[in-house]
Scaffold this motif. Structure first.
Motif, PDB file in Angstrom:
ATOM      1  N   ARG A 152       0.840  -1.204   0.000  1.00  0.00           N
ATOM      2  CA  ARG A 152       0.000   0.000   0.000  1.00  0.00           C
ATOM      3  C   ARG A 152       0.871   1.247   0.000  1.00  0.00           C
ATOM      4  NH1 ARG A 152      -5.488   0.041   1.483  1.00  0.00           N
ATOM      5  NH2 ARG A 152      -6.379  -2.050   1.655  1.00  0.00           N
ATOM      6  N   THR A 153       0.376   2.276  -0.647  1.00  0.00           N
ATOM      7  CA  THR A 153       0.979   3.599  -0.590  1.00  0.00           C
ATOM      8  C   THR A 153      -0.026   4.486   0.127  1.00  0.00           C
ATOM      9  OG1 THR A 153       2.149   3.225  -2.687  1.00  0.00           O
ATOM     10  CG2 THR A 153       1.938   5.513  -1.912  1.00  0.00           C
ATOM     11  N   GLY A 154       0.228   4.721   1.409  1.00  0.00           N
ATOM     12  CA  GLY A 154      -0.792   5.381   2.220  1.00  0.00           C
ATOM     13  C   GLY A 154      -1.944   4.417   2.429  1.00  0.00           C
ATOM     14  N   ILE A 155      -3.148   4.839   2.035  1.00  0.00           N
ATOM     15  CA  ILE A 155      -4.305   3.940   2.134  1.00  0.00           C
ATOM     16  C   ILE A 155      -4.668   3.336   0.783  1.00  0.00           C
ATOM     17  CG2 ILE A 155      -5.252   5.201   4.099  1.00  0.00           C
ATOM     18  CD1 ILE A 155      -7.332   6.411   2.129  1.00  0.00           C
ATOM     19  N   VAL A 156      -3.866   3.651  -0.250  1.00  0.00           N
ATOM     20  CA  VAL A 156      -4.173   3.183  -1.611  1.00  0.00           C
ATOM     21  C   VAL A 156      -3.437   1.882  -1.903  1.00  0.00           C
ATOM     22  CG1 VAL A 156      -4.130   3.747  -4.065  1.00  0.00           C
ATOM     23  CG2 VAL A 156      -4.459   5.576  -2.375  1.00  0.00           C
ATOM     24  N   PRO A 157      -4.153   0.789  -2.235  1.00  0.00           N
ATOM     25  CA  PRO A 157      -3.488  -0.466  -2.605  1.00  0.00           C
ATOM     26  C   PRO A 157      -2.651  -0.280  -3.862  1.00  0.00           C
ATOM     27  CG  PRO A 157      -5.834  -0.817  -2.161  1.00  0.00           C
ATOM     28  CD  PRO A 157      -5.625   0.663  -2.232  1.00  0.00           C
ATOM     29  N   ASN A 158      -1.442  -0.843  -3.857  1.00  0.00           N
ATOM     30  CA  ASN A 158      -0.562  -0.710  -5.021  1.00  0.00           C
ATOM     31  C   ASN A 158      -1.131  -1.362  -6.274  1.00  0.00           C
ATOM     32  OD1 ASN A 158       1.229   0.695  -3.479  1.00  0.00           O
ATOM     33  ND2 ASN A 158       2.746  -0.945  -3.296  1.00  0.00           N
ATOM     34  N   GLU A 159      -2.039  -2.324  -6.082  1.00  0.00           N
ATOM     35  CA  GLU A 159      -2.682  -2.942  -7.252  1.00  0.00           C
ATOM     36  C   GLU A 159      -3.385  -1.901  -8.128  1.00  0.00           C
ATOM     37  OE1 GLU A 159      -3.814  -6.126  -4.050  1.00  0.00           O
ATOM     38  OE2 GLU A 159      -2.980  -4.097  -4.054  1.00  0.00           O
ATOM     39  N   LEU A 160      -3.883  -0.844  -7.495  1.00  0.00           N
ATOM     40  CA  LEU A 160      -4.577   0.195  -8.258  1.00  0.00           C
ATOM     41  C   LEU A 160      -3.615   0.957  -9.161  1.00  0.00           C
ATOM     42  CD1 LEU A 160      -7.104   1.629  -5.630  1.00  0.00           C
ATOM     43  CD2 LEU A 160      -7.523   0.008  -7.487  1.00  0.00           C
ATOM     44  N   PHE A 161      -2.368   1.127  -8.723  1.00  0.00           N
ATOM     45  CA  PHE A 161      -1.370   1.785  -9.570  1.00  0.00           C
ATOM     46  C   PHE A 161      -1.011   0.892 -10.764  1.00  0.00           C
ATOM     47  CE2 PHE A 161      -0.503   3.729  -5.344  1.00  0.00           C
ATOM     48  CZ  PHE A 161      -0.837   5.042  -5.678  1.00  0.00           C
ATOM     49  N   ILE A 162      -0.952  -0.424 -10.513  1.00  0.00           N
ATOM     50  CA  ILE A 162      -0.697  -1.367 -11.609  1.00  0.00           C
ATOM     51  C   ILE A 162      -1.838  -1.308 -12.616  1.00  0.00           C
ATOM     52  CG2 ILE A 162      -0.433  -3.813 -12.198  1.00  0.00           C
ATOM     53  CD1 ILE A 162       0.772  -4.205  -9.383  1.00  0.00           C
ATOM     54  N   ALA A 163      -3.067  -1.314 -12.100  1.00  0.00           N
ATOM     55  CA  ALA A 163      -4.245  -1.256 -12.964  1.00  0.00           C
ATOM     56  C   ALA A 163      -4.256   0.034 -13.776  1.00  0.00           C
ATOM     57  CB  ALA A 163      -5.517  -1.368 -12.126  1.00  0.00           C
ATOM     58  N   LEU A 164      -3.948   1.150 -13.128  1.00  0.00           N
ATOM     59  CA  LEU A 164      -3.941   2.444 -13.811  1.00  0.00           C
ATOM     60  C   LEU A 164      -2.862   2.474 -14.896  1.00  0.00           C
ATOM     61  CD1 LEU A 164      -5.025   5.330 -14.023  1.00  0.00           C
ATOM     62  CD2 LEU A 164      -3.349   6.013 -12.275  1.00  0.00           C
ATOM     63  N   GLY A 165      -1.681   1.948 -14.583  1.00  0.00           N
ATOM     64  CA  GLY A 165      -0.604   1.911 -15.567  1.00  0.00           C
ATOM     65  C   GLY A 165      -0.971   1.089 -16.790  1.00  0.00           C
ATOM     66  N   LEU A 166      -1.571  -0.077 -16.565  1.00  0.00           N
ATOM     67  CA  LEU A 166      -1.978  -0.935 -17.686  1.00  0.00           C
ATOM     68  C   LEU A 166      -3.115  -0.302 -18.480  1.00  0.00           C
ATOM     69  CD1 LEU A 166      -1.810  -4.455 -15.995  1.00  0.00           C
ATOM     70  CD2 LEU A 166      -0.315  -3.564 -17.788  1.00  0.00           C
ATOM     71  N   LEU A 167      -4.034   0.379 -17.780  1.00  0.00           N
ATOM     72  CA  LEU A 167      -5.130   1.057 -18.467  1.00  0.00           C
ATOM     73  C   LEU A 167      -4.596   2.158 -19.381  1.00  0.00           C
ATOM     74  CD1 LEU A 167      -8.131   1.649 -18.953  1.00  0.00           C
ATOM     75  CD2 LEU A 167      -8.106   3.082 -16.895  1.00  0.00           C
ATOM     76  N   ILE A 168      -3.646   2.950 -18.879  1.00  0.00           N
ATOM     77  CA  ILE A 168      -3.057   4.023 -19.691  1.00  0.00           C
ATOM     78  C   ILE A 168      -2.327   3.439 -20.899  1.00  0.00           C
ATOM     79  CG2 ILE A 168      -1.289   5.827 -19.701  1.00  0.00           C
ATOM     80  CD1 ILE A 168      -2.034   6.384 -16.769  1.00  0.00           C
TER      81      ILE A 168
END
Length: 311
Positions: A152-168
């Protein structure tokens, strides 16, 4: 109705969030929403890959078996290959996706048959490599090499950053590359694309290859989250992943929609799944509900002008 149709996915999402939020106010708590979004990331990645296959008017039924096989490969070879096991997983997914595309385009086998067959190959490989049993990763090694994926980065799961990167990345491919424009043309009208001099076969193979690679990424994330793998560990994800693509507005007839629609569709699936848990719907009944949602999504999104007969 025609003007409203492109906006139906996000309107549906908003209505569902409001309904569940009124029934269960705790659902709208930011920490709960972030946790819910993080849990759905492997399914989103699988759906993201499926979008490319469906965008051209095909289907990829191997995604679930591909993810299962990758969990076994990742668990088995992590100790030997270290961080490079991630590259191996994506490469295997890409190559088997390419096989689906080649069988579909060169042998002219319908994609639902070719991908189902490749899915069977994946399942057999997973059984053979695992001895048809569950495998465990070394927890310390997993945390050292891939722990960042589930942190996690703060309260944000790192999986969301992976998802955002792949979406972009997928959004860039879809809207800013020749590949994306050609896939849209093939989905909108394959005969016209071929008549324009486009090598349709090559691009269709690439669409299935991308689908296979992203299914492999989903499998790798499954393995890391669960610290192991098995030939059936991701079972039950294919139907919701297809539903996510279709309710997002990418019809089986292809040519419209895209990866951004799939992101909205995945959130719709996440809210539906959460609501079923809140309202005490049993797991066996959840698949039944997703089947009904799938039928409804196909009925509402399919372009019947492309279908003279339904067989």
């Amino acid at each position: 109705m025609t003007r409203l149709k492109p906006h139906l996915p996000w309107i549906t999402l908003l209505v569902l969030v409001v309904i569940v939020g009124i029934a269960q106010p705790a659902f709208l708590h930011p920490a709960n929403l972030l946790s819910l979004a993080g849990d759905i990331v492997p399914l989103f990645i699988m759906a993201l890959g499926l979008t490319f296959a469906i965008y051209i008017g095909g289907i990829d039924l191997s995604a679930q078996s591909m993810a299962n096989m990758i969990t076994v490969i990742a668990s088995l070879y992590l100790a030997h290959l270290g961080i490079w096991v991630g590259l191996l997983c994506v490469l295997v997914g890409f190559l088997l996706g390419t096989l689906s595309g080649v069988v579909t385009t060169r042998l002219r086998v319908p994609s639902f048959i070719s991908t189902l067959a490749v899915g069977g190959i994946c399942f057999s490989i997973a059984q053979w490599l695992s001895g048809n049993r569950a495998l465990n990763m070394d927890a310390a090694e997993r945390n050292a090499l891939f722990g960042w994926m589930i942190g996690r980065t703060g309260i944000v799961p790192n999986e969301l950053f992976i998802a955002l990167g792949l979406l972009i990345l997928c959004l860039f491919i879809e809207r800013r590359t020749v590949l994306g424009r050609v896939l849209k043309a093939v989905g909108a009208g394959e005969p016209a694309a071929a008549a324009a001099g486009i090598n349709v076969r090559r691009y269709k193979v690439l669409a299935f290859a991308i689908s296979g690679a992203l299914a492999a990424v989903a499998g790798l994330l499954f393995a890391v989250k669960l610290s192991g793998g098995a030939p059936t560990i991701a079972n039950g994800f294919l139907l919701p992943a297809i539903v996510a693509v279709l309710v997002g507005g990418t019809p089986l007839t292809g040519g419209v929609g895209g990866v951004l629609n799939t992101a909205i569709g995945t959130l719709i699936v996440a809210v539906i799944r959460a609501s079923m848990l809140y309202f005490g719907v049993e797991a066996t009944q959840q698949q039944m509900l997703f089947g009904l949602v799938l039928i409804l999504a196909i009925a509402l999104t399919m372009d019947r002008a492309k279908l003279r007969t339904v067989k």
